[in-house]
Design a protein around this motif. Sequence first.
Motif, PDB file in Angstrom:
ATOM      1  N   MET A 499       0.823  -1.205   0.000  1.00 41.88           N
ATOM      2  CA  MET A 499       0.000   0.000   0.000  1.00 41.88           C
ATOM      3  C   MET A 499       0.861   1.260   0.000  1.00 41.88           C
ATOM      4  O   MET A 499       0.363   2.353   0.291  1.00 41.88           O
ATOM      5  N   GLY A 500       2.143   1.101  -0.343  1.00 45.56           N
ATOM      6  CA  GLY A 500       3.050   2.222  -0.230  1.00 45.56           C
ATOM      7  C   GLY A 500       3.900   2.471  -1.454  1.00 45.56           C
ATOM      8  O   GLY A 500       3.545   2.124  -2.579  1.00 45.56           O
ATOM      9  N   ALA A 501       5.051   3.068  -1.199  1.00 42.29           N
ATOM     10  CA  ALA A 501       5.912   3.558  -2.270  1.00 42.29           C
ATOM     11  C   ALA A 501       6.845   2.478  -2.803  1.00 42.29           C
ATOM     12  O   ALA A 501       7.194   1.517  -2.102  1.00 42.29           O
ATOM     13  N   ASN A 502       7.289   2.683  -4.036  1.00 46.46           N
ATOM     14  CA  ASN A 502       8.322   1.837  -4.628  1.00 46.46           C
ATOM     15  C   ASN A 502       9.651   2.032  -3.913  1.00 46.46           C
ATOM     16  O   ASN A 502       9.849   2.982  -3.158  1.00 46.46           O
ATOM     17  N   LEU A 503      10.572   1.131  -4.226  1.00 47.71           N
ATOM     18  CA  LEU A 503      11.891   1.137  -3.585  1.00 47.71           C
ATOM     19  C   LEU A 503      12.917   1.840  -4.459  1.00 47.71           C
ATOM     20  O   LEU A 503      12.924   1.685  -5.686  1.00 47.71           O
ATOM     21  N   ASP A 504      13.790   2.591  -3.821  1.00 47.79           N
ATOM     22  CA  ASP A 504      14.904   3.256  -4.498  1.00 47.79           C
ATOM     23  C   ASP A 504      16.092   2.316  -4.618  1.00 47.79           C
ATOM     24  O   ASP A 504      16.559   1.999  -5.718  1.00 47.79           O
ATOM     25  N   ARG A 505      16.586   1.819  -3.484  1.00 42.27           N
ATOM     26  CA  ARG A 505      17.821   1.027  -3.474  1.00 42.27           C
ATOM     27  C   ARG A 505      17.889   0.167  -2.225  1.00 42.27           C
ATOM     28  O   ARG A 505      17.182   0.399  -1.237  1.00 42.27           O
TER      29      ARG A 505
END
Length: 628
Positions: A499-505
């Motif tokens: 239910m949240g944001a994508n991952l950067d790294r």
Amino acid sequence: MGKYLAASLLALTLAGCGQGSGGSSGSETSAENSAYPEQVFWGDTHLHTSNSVDAFGFGVRLGPEEALRFARGEEVTATRGLKAKLKRPLDFLVIADHAEGLGATRRLFEAPRIGVKMRNPDLLRWYDMMHESPEGSLKVTAEIIEGAASGNLPESMRDQEANKEGTKKVWNDHTGIVERYNEPGKFTAFMGFEYSLLPQGNNLHRVVMFRDGKDKADQVLPFGSMQPNAAPEQLWNYMANYEKTTGGKILAIPHNSNLSNGLMFEMVGPNGGPMTAEYAKKRARWEPIAEVTQIKGDSEAHPFLSPNDEFAPFGDAGWELGNLTMGIKTEDSMHGGNYIREALKRGLAIEAKTGVNPYKLGMIGSTDSHTALATGEEDNFFGKHTGNEPNAKRAMSSQNLGRNSGRFGWNYLAGGYAAVWATSNTREAIFDAMMRREVYATTGPRMQLRLFGGWDFKADDLSGDWVKAGYGRGVPMGGDLKDGKGAPTFIISALKDPMGANLDRVQIVKGWTDASGDLHEKVFNVVWSDPDKRKLTGGALPAVGDTVDIAKASYENSIGAPELQTVWSDPEFNPAQKAFYYVRVLEIPTPRWVLFDALRYGVKLGPDVKLKAQERAYSSPIWYSPKG
């Protein structure tokens, strides 16, 4: 990838329930133990209710029952009248009301005035202030905290024997409520309390958590720090006596080390001399994990200690200025004892001298909310205490505890949560996972994070049953690697909060000690989103980008990745050096709670207010020790 919108900006909570990433879903969860940990369970080990002396003084009127109902996903009415509900229920909860003065301010407030005047004339002024106004109650709370820090509380509050019967009643009532709400396989309610040692305002608090039920917990009373020459060793002795006399199990969780002014993770023993093996062993025995992130800031790393880590300063604004009461300012020389990464490194150095590592710590997050509401969500944040439950003034209001502290509402983080890999949603399984440190921390989002260390993992392991391989041929987070052939290899998997944001790294943080005894650290970027465009140059990685729309308090998942996995081998491994490795996962930038407030109330925020952040997760480390 879709677009995340603040569709309910005018609503103060978002309804609905759902399953945490890899976690339980209430009635679907089984209390039967799996062969190895297959699920991650989400919880808060650090929540205060009206039984805490400060929380009641701050104004909270919700007790343990409301706290448990809220954590289970039910809607409750917050102290200031707003409806509150989690978007997703939690799997477990530890209500950790302060042992010191348990229920004292509530009992004082509810007592007849004539009785207070006759029995405790020194408390009459506080009684009247609490009844005059919320502002008066806040002032009383500030005075109590200052008195605890300086050792100048009224004798009637420090006399534990005189307060024993009152404390016993509150504790027994509390354990009864906790027992009633504990449902193995569906929701786990733990017995617990907070030991709140505060010498000169330096935070040396611990949450104390029981594996056991009411039958054993009622054989003791919560142990407070109002003892002569109070020190953590007294708490550990209490814990040892509890296990000996009841046959139960218990652990302690240090928290807010960022406000300890260097005292939480010292290199020396309690007398200022070299730390002994006996002392190090005792600490390691009773404190297997630490709370690395919560409402009052993040204690993973500090830029003074980690100048080459671009993501080290997270949630430190305002909190790095001084100790809890701001009675003593924080100097650079104190940072080493304030932060978990440095503590992990110090543990290696102490182990080299004593043979025992006192700081072999797993990592969790929790809220430390004093509202009885375990909220860790940016768009559903109910504040540190009732004074900053949702309202138009909370972001810019001073949080001074009676002093001009330089801390404001916007300095609070929305919270943190504890993630536990366990074989079932039960007291026994979750507690045992904490003891073996198979846990991780997040700053609120429910990312799913796995880490295994071994000697022969290959990239193609990820195409098979890599979790089974991880347990069969290696060790999970919190474990120990012994000598093997070549360099250690690590299976790393991170899934976004559904239910949240994508991952950067995903990064590996390594710490080690060399032959001269010097301590070192290095942060490796090991896997990241959009690798075709974002190339690693000299160890540095370009920023993921930023889709936050300030005008709408929204972001887009058009950047980042929903999942990041890799098998990584240490390219700088030295088999003669003790080392630890832990994972840090970063999300793409997202709005902070203050931005939701700005739109919700139409308030103007100051120029220093941080409107967005890259939320994160921290795994517990895996340690490597050479033979001999």
